[in-house]
Scaffold this motif. Structure first.
Motif, short mmCIF file in Angstrom:
data_model
loop_
_atom_site.label_atom_id
_atom_site.label_comp_id
_atom_site.label_asym_id
_atom_site.label_seq_id
_atom_site.Cartn_x
_atom_site.Cartn_y
_atom_site.Cartn_z
N ASP A 155 -1.11 8.49 8.17
CA ASP A 155 -2.04 7.41 7.82
C ASP A 155 -1.57 6.06 8.35
OD1 ASP A 155 -3.55 9.28 6.47
OD2 ASP A 155 -2.68 8.83 4.51
N ILE A 156 -0.39 6.01 8.93
CA ILE A 156 0.18 4.76 9.44
C ILE A 156 0.35 4.89 10.95
CG2 ILE A 156 2.09 3.12 9.25
CD1 ILE A 156 2.78 4.49 6.56
N THR A 167 0.85 -1.19 0.00
CA THR A 167 0.00 0.00 0.00
C THR A 167 0.88 1.24 0.00
OG1 THR A 167 -1.70 -1.17 1.28
CG2 THR A 167 -1.84 1.24 1.21
N HIS A 214 1.08 5.19 0.93
CA HIS A 214 0.44 6.15 1.83
C HIS A 214 1.00 7.55 1.54
CE1 HIS A 214 -0.98 2.79 4.44
NE2 HIS A 214 0.14 2.24 4.01
#
Length: 394
Positions: free
Chosen positions: A16-17, A9, A11
């Protein structure tokens, strides 16, 4: 090991992590102490992004990668889309010129790196037990991202030697450069280190330290809560002066130092020269589990040898007192050699979508490796250590 597929993925923001998921790959050892590499922690990358030092208008557009298997993030990478080759310290300007002269479009390119940070560390950050699978997934994911978007190239800079060897086996091109690092040979104190130098060099260093400390003030070492907002005000002035002279425009924003104060103070050692209580010069270091990383220096007054004292000698002294294995003093600077910092190889990995250009770069890198190996050998022979000690360092 599971046979489940690995999902990659992209980002657009580190926010977002989850920090715990990122750091479980970046610095699992930090559960019981400092991270080996403070620069790949979630908090450091977040400070860069939240401060606007990377992101829109900077030429560093985040494209962080995660690799997930069975619901577990097994690997991450600090990936950026680059619109230039600034702030990297492993330079590819000649490659860019050649590519564009041949009618290609070199930028944007993809870069797995810590922005503005010429410090060696893992770039393919893997959860313990997933080292091979995690790196393979990240490399494949990054290459696929580049190929699908017709991006010219992918680069991973200041990676570890182990990553360079593994990446070469995957078909990436490996490159070596060199920096100057000081290595702690279990010295009891700074005088023990001095005793390992030749008589002439030992006298020179002692003289430089004496003169440096005669600037009319005191030198202090600050870390953690000892670093106050007023110290960042002074250091921003130092940083701007150095940045304007070296790069034209400083890479870090003023807001980065606000974030550093709030979230990174425990990772930092600030060495300040004070005269009449006011900072006139300073160096900023980052503290790793085994390494002290010298990053930034600046001053508003010039005094003989103060730069060497604040940046290099105080760093060595701190490393000895705290049992650190080495000091990495950043990019360039053969003047570091006479002060006990010996040449060390740095590593990077490169992928090019154009097969012909890849072959041309490969031939260039083979010749460059021979030249760098020879340079390291020659420079090491000019080191300041006594002959027997020099043999131990080779």
């Amino acid at each position: 090991m599971s046979d489940a597929p690995v999902e990659i993925t992209v980002h657009r923001s580190i926010n977002d992590i989850e920090a715990s998921n990122w750091d479980a790959c970046a610095c699992p050892e930090a559960m019981d102490g400092r991270p080996l590499d403070p620069f790949t922690t979630h908090r450091f990358l977040k400070a860069l992004e939240d401060s606007g030092s990377v992101g829109p208008g900077s030429g560093w557009q985040p494209q962080y990668l995660t690799a997930m298997q069975d619901g577990l993030i097994i690997a991450t990478a600090p990936l950026y889309a680059k619109g230039h080759s600034q702030g990297e310290y492993i330079f590819d300007h000649n490659w860019a010129h050649a590519y564009e002269n041949a009618g290609g479009r070199y930028y944007p390119k993809l870069q797995i790196a810590v922005p503005f940070t010429p410090a060696t560390g893992r770039r393919f950050l893997t959860h313990p037990g997933f080292e091979v699978l995690g790196m393979s997934a990240l490399v494949q994911g990054a290459v696929q991202l580049a190929a699908q978007n017709e991006i010219s190239s992918l680069h991973a800079t200041f990676c570890t030697e182990a990553e360079a060897l593994a990446g070469a086996e995957m078909g990436l091109l490996s490159r070596i450069g060199q920096q100057f690092h000081w290595v702690n040979d279990d010295y009891a104190d700074f005088d023990t280190f001095l005793a390992s130098l030749s008589s002439r060099k030992r006298k020179t260093l002692r003289r430089e330290r004496r003169q440096a400390n005669c600037f009319g003030g005191e030198i202090v070492e600050l870390t953690g809560d000892q670093i106050e907002p007023k110290h960042w005000d002074a250091f921003w002035v130092f940083y701007q002066d150095t940045g304007n002279r070296k790069w034209g425009t400083p890479y870090l924003t003023r807001d980065f130092f606000h974030h550093a104060h709030d979230h990174l103070r425990d990772d930092m050692l600030m060495v300040l020269a004070l005269r009449d209580g006011q900072p006139i010069a300073g160096a900023l270091n980052f503290i790793g589990r085994e390494t002290l990383y010298g990053r930034y220096w600046g001053c508003v007054e010039h005094h003989p040898f103060l730069h060497f004292e604040v940046c290099y000698y105080r760093a060595i002294d701190y490393a000895i007192r705290h049992g650190l294995a080495r000091v990495e003093a950043g990019a360039q600077g053969e003047h570091k050699l006479a002060r006990g910092y010996l040449p060390a190889a740095t590593h990077s990995l490169h992928w090019f979508g154009d097969a012909g250009f890849k072959d041309a770069v490969d031939h260039y890198l083979q010749a460059e490796r021979d030249a760098v190996d020879h340079e390291i050998e020659v420079l090491t022979s000019y080191g300041p250590f006594r002959k027997t000690d020099m043999e131990d360092h080779q």
